[in-house]
Design a protein around this motif. Structure first.
Motif, mmCIF file in Angstrom:
data_model
loop_
_atom_site.group_PDB
_atom_site.id
_atom_site.type_symbol
_atom_site.label_atom_id
_atom_site.label_comp_id
_atom_site.label_asym_id
_atom_site.label_seq_id
_atom_site.Cartn_x
_atom_site.Cartn_y
_atom_site.Cartn_z
ATOM 1 N N VAL A 73 72.456 68.939 35.997
ATOM 2 C CA VAL A 73 71.939 70.077 35.236
ATOM 3 C C VAL A 73 70.698 69.615 34.475
ATOM 4 N N VAL A 74 69.572 70.249 34.757
ATOM 5 C CA VAL A 74 68.292 69.868 34.160
ATOM 6 C C VAL A 74 67.899 70.923 33.133
ATOM 7 N N VAL A 75 67.771 70.505 31.880
ATOM 8 C CA VAL A 75 67.352 71.412 30.806
ATOM 9 C C VAL A 75 65.845 71.285 30.654
ATOM 10 N N SER A 76 65.134 72.383 30.889
ATOM 11 C CA SER A 76 63.670 72.364 30.859
ATOM 12 C C SER A 76 63.148 73.634 30.210
ATOM 13 N N PRO A 77 62.098 73.528 29.378
ATOM 14 C CA PRO A 77 61.533 74.731 28.752
ATOM 15 C C PRO A 77 60.586 75.482 29.666
ATOM 16 N N LEU A 78 60.375 74.971 30.862
ATOM 17 C CA LEU A 78 59.289 75.450 31.721
ATOM 18 C C LEU A 78 59.765 76.541 32.673
ATOM 19 N N ILE A 79 60.117 77.697 32.112
ATOM 20 C CA ILE A 79 60.663 78.791 32.913
ATOM 21 C C ILE A 79 59.719 79.182 34.038
ATOM 22 N N ALA A 80 58.426 79.272 33.728
ATOM 23 C CA ALA A 80 57.452 79.743 34.713
ATOM 24 C C ALA A 80 57.310 78.783 35.883
ATOM 25 N N LEU A 81 57.751 77.535 35.716
ATOM 26 C CA LEU A 81 57.581 76.544 36.774
ATOM 27 C C LEU A 81 58.863 76.249 37.541
ATOM 28 N N ASN A 100 67.345 81.575 34.901
ATOM 29 C CA ASN A 100 66.514 81.950 33.754
ATOM 30 C C ASN A 100 66.275 83.455 33.746
ATOM 31 N N SER A 101 65.525 83.899 32.761
ATOM 32 C CA SER A 101 65.355 85.331 32.525
ATOM 33 C C SER A 101 64.493 86.038 33.563
ATOM 34 N N THR A 102 63.863 85.301 34.461
ATOM 35 C CA THR A 102 63.005 85.944 35.463
ATOM 36 C C THR A 102 63.809 86.489 36.644
ATOM 37 N N GLN A 107 70.488 87.665 41.805
ATOM 38 C CA GLN A 107 70.041 86.283 42.016
ATOM 39 C C GLN A 107 70.815 85.321 41.127
ATOM 40 N N ARG A 108 71.047 85.724 39.877
ATOM 41 C CA ARG A 108 71.822 84.867 38.974
ATOM 42 C C ARG A 108 73.251 84.699 39.478
ATOM 43 N N ARG A 109 73.850 85.796 39.915
ATOM 44 C CA ARG A 109 75.230 85.725 40.425
ATOM 45 C C ARG A 109 75.316 84.769 41.617
ATOM 46 N N ALA A 110 74.340 84.831 42.517
ATOM 47 C CA ALA A 110 74.359 83.973 43.709
ATOM 48 C C ALA A 110 74.233 82.493 43.315
ATOM 49 N N THR A 111 73.350 82.210 42.359
ATOM 50 C CA THR A 111 73.172 80.824 41.911
ATOM 51 C C THR A 111 74.430 80.313 41.218
ATOM 52 N N GLU A 112 75.028 81.153 40.390
ATOM 53 C CA GLU A 112 76.260 80.756 39.688
ATOM 54 C C GLU A 112 77.388 80.483 40.680
ATOM 55 N N LEU A 125 67.992 74.815 33.983
ATOM 56 C CA LEU A 125 68.290 75.803 32.949
ATOM 57 C C LEU A 125 67.247 75.723 31.836
ATOM 58 N N ALA A 126 66.886 76.855 31.278
ATOM 59 C CA ALA A 126 66.082 76.858 30.061
ATOM 60 C C ALA A 126 66.994 76.511 28.880
ATOM 61 N N PRO A 127 66.495 75.841 27.838
ATOM 62 C CA PRO A 127 67.369 75.396 26.739
ATOM 63 C C PRO A 127 68.099 76.536 26.049
#
Length: 616
Positions: A73-81, A100-102, A107-112, A125-127
């Protein structure tokens, strides 16, 4: 996509980690401390990693995530990237996803679902998502192999943009104490490193501090005259057709500078927080996907930008700290090829930054911290020594003169400016004591040079005993004196109008007996390009006959990237194409030995590359 082979037990991690590096990422061996870091984390240890941009930080958590059971699990602030980061990993055959929020709900359900089923190697994940109960519940339902905290300097005082969410990351240690954590940043002094460790509860972590030096970057700081025209000259003479980043302090200057470049035939885009979110995203996407584009931006742009062929980073305004400067210039030359870190710096920069500190919110301790950061930045700008030595010393690293910065290539001279300083400080004293007046640099220089301007006549400054005592120096030279006195804290800025006032140290210069000596740097316009005189420090430099082949490979890569709607460097870095153009392999096996060509890319693009090489 199929996941890379994993080791059955971490005890064979060394061999397994090397196999992953070679098969997935296409590199023969680890660099520097990478192997030691990887093995430490695979073994379950916590780590705090300081490694310069382009030094291979991401491999330090990606490879352990591929070797250890579960999902990294990678915590990164870089949502746009995140999309680009995941695309790049998928291109290598690594199963990666993000939340993330984008994303849409589906899409979130599939990733989860993929995470819970153990079908992801890495999850970004964004922090702020870790503050949601739904996220912590999700992570409890899957198997987490490690937590990687990227851009960890965001938790420190000088990196306050993301502080609130990063401070909450202590939950990782509290809720999942058995899962190893690795915090990574490109920039931290020993004090900042300790602050990161304390705030993230990584006090027991092993610290790995890599060499901060980026020998392929040429550091240059020039006296500011007309910064936009100076920038245009740099781009036309040294970086024609190159991708680069130009940093400005204000949104309005970002817009004006981008427009100026476009009007002068340089493709450029603006980026700042005042632009519409969709426009910012579109501009960032174009910068990543197109060659030869210049991004003019506030410091809101650039963190985590994984574009390896940024050939220059230019500052037209003074950064607030050495940490910020190092972070921003580090975005140049991630591929190891020669790149330029260029800055135009002048008196108004010092005045503006001092004024911003004086007017800033926060307590006196906060202002003192900001002042210390600025003092260190000014010392780097004003040094007559090797800039690289000064820069590395700030981060606690010793070095010898590099031979590849402006002060090495054209050593500046210093002169005894004690008398000039006394004249200037005396002018400030007389205005205050005799007239109860305070003025900015312009009026004081006019008085010193004996200029009979309307303003001088209005205030009868020509009657002052100091009127005309500085006629031996030009306006430009006096501005340099004021700038350096401000940098040395022998002069200060006060109020909204940037008026000049004395400091406690000023008295040491003005005393009649044994006055403090003031050494000043001579500002001279340097003839020629330092790069032309520099020793090329790029091991990937090609022989001249390989250049046409390299350009054919770049054209193929650009067309393929457009077809697949991805950034060109996701296919291959320039450094990889340069090596291919130099070696010119004739078989897939030979191509597979090139650094950066892993199994997945060899299978997908190998035949196409050989076809390009076969063209005469």
């Amino acid at each position: 996509m199929a996941s890379p082979d994993r080791a059955a037990e971490p005890t064979s991690s060394s061999a397994t980690a090397l196999q992953v590096l070679q098969r997935i990422f296409g590199y023969d061996s680890f660099r520097g401390d990478q192997q030691e870091i990887v093995e430490h984390v695979i073994g379950g240890g916590d780590a705090l990693v300081l490694m310069p941009t382009g030094g291979g930080k991401s491999l330090c958590y990606q490879i352990p995530a591929l070797v250890r059971p579960g999902t990294g699990v990678v915590v990164s602030p870089l949502i746009a990237l995140m999309q680009d980061q995941v695309d790049a990993l998928n291109e290598l055959g690594v199963r990666a996803g993000f939340l993330n929020s984008t994303q849409s709900y589906e899409q979130r359900r599939a990733t989860e679902a993929a995470f819970r089923a153990g079908e992801l190697d890495l999850l970004y994940l964004a922090p702020e998502r870790l503050r949601l109960d739904s996220t912590t519940v999700l992570l409890d339902r899957g198997e987490v192999s490690l937590f990687a905290i990227d851009e960890a300097h965001c938790v420190a005082q000088w990196g306050h943009d993301f502080r609130p969410d990063y401070l909450a990351l202590s939950v990782l240690h509290e809720r999942w104490p058995a899962v190893p954590r690795i915090a990574l940043t490109a920039t931290a002094t020993p004090a900042t490193r300790q602050e990161i460790a304390t705030r993230l509860e990584l006090t027991g972590a092993r610290h790995f501090v890599a060499d901060f030096d980026r020998p392929n970057i040429q550091y240059r700081i020039v006296p500011k005259n007309d910064p936009r025209k100076q920038l245009l000259q740099l781009l036309r003479t040294e970086h024609a057709g190159d991708s680069g980043i130009v940093y400005r302090l204000s949104r309005s200057e970002v817009e004006r500078t981008a427009e100026f470049l476009v009007n002068n035939g340089i493709p450029a885009l603006p980026y700042h927080a005042g632009l519409d979110k969709e426009v910012r995203a579109a501009h960032q996407s174009r910068f990543l996907r197109e060659d030869g584009l210049v991004m003019v931006a506030t410091i809101a742009f650039g963190m985590g930008i994984d574009k390896p062929d940024v050939r220059f980073v230019a500052h037209l305004d003074l950064p607030k700290s050495v940490e910020g400067y190092y972070q921003e210039t580090g975005r140049a030359g991630r591929d190891g090829l020669p790149s330029t870190a260029w800055m135009a710096y002048g008196l108004q920069d010092v005045v503006q930054q001092r004024k911003l500190i004086e007017l800033s919110e926060g307590d006196e301790a906060h202002r003192r911290t900001q002042s210390r950061h600025l003092d260190a930045m000014l010392a780097l700008c004003e040094t007559v020594e090797c800039r690289r030595v000064r820069l590395l010393a700030y981060f606690g690293q010793e070095a010898t003169a590099c031979g590849n910065c402006d002060t090495c290539l054209a050593p500046p001279k210093s002169w005894d400016g004690t008398v000039a300083a006394q004249k200037l400080l005396s002018t400030v004293v007389r205005l205050d004591r005799e007239r109860n007046q305070k003025f900015g640099a312009g009026q004081i220089i006019d008085i010193l040079r004996g200029k009979k301007t309307a303003k001088v006549a209005q205030f009868r400054h020509d009657a002052l005993s100091v009127f005309g005592v500085g006629a031996d120096l030009s306006d430009h030279e006096w501005r340099g004196v004021i700038r350096q006195l401000l940098a040395q804290r022998l002069l200060a800025v006060e109020g909204d109008y940037g008026t000049l006032v004395l400091t406690e140290s000023s008295k040491e210069v003005l005393r009649r007996e044994n006055p403090r000596q003031v050494l000043l740097r001579t500002d001279t316009a340097r003839a020629g390009s330092p790069r032309e005189k520099a020793t090329k420090q790029a091991p990937q430099d090609m022989p001249p006959e390989a250049e046409p082949v390299f350009q054919r490979l770049r054209a193929w890569r650009a067309a393929t990237a457009r077809e697949e709607n991805k950034a060109p460097f996701i296919i291959f870095h320039d450094s990889t194409l340069r090596q291919i153009a130099t070696v010119q392999p004739s078989t897939l096996d030979e191509l597979g030995t090139i650094s950066g060509v892993g199994e997945q890319k060899l299978a997908k693009y190998g035949r196409q590359v050989l076809d390009v090489l076969a063209v005469e």
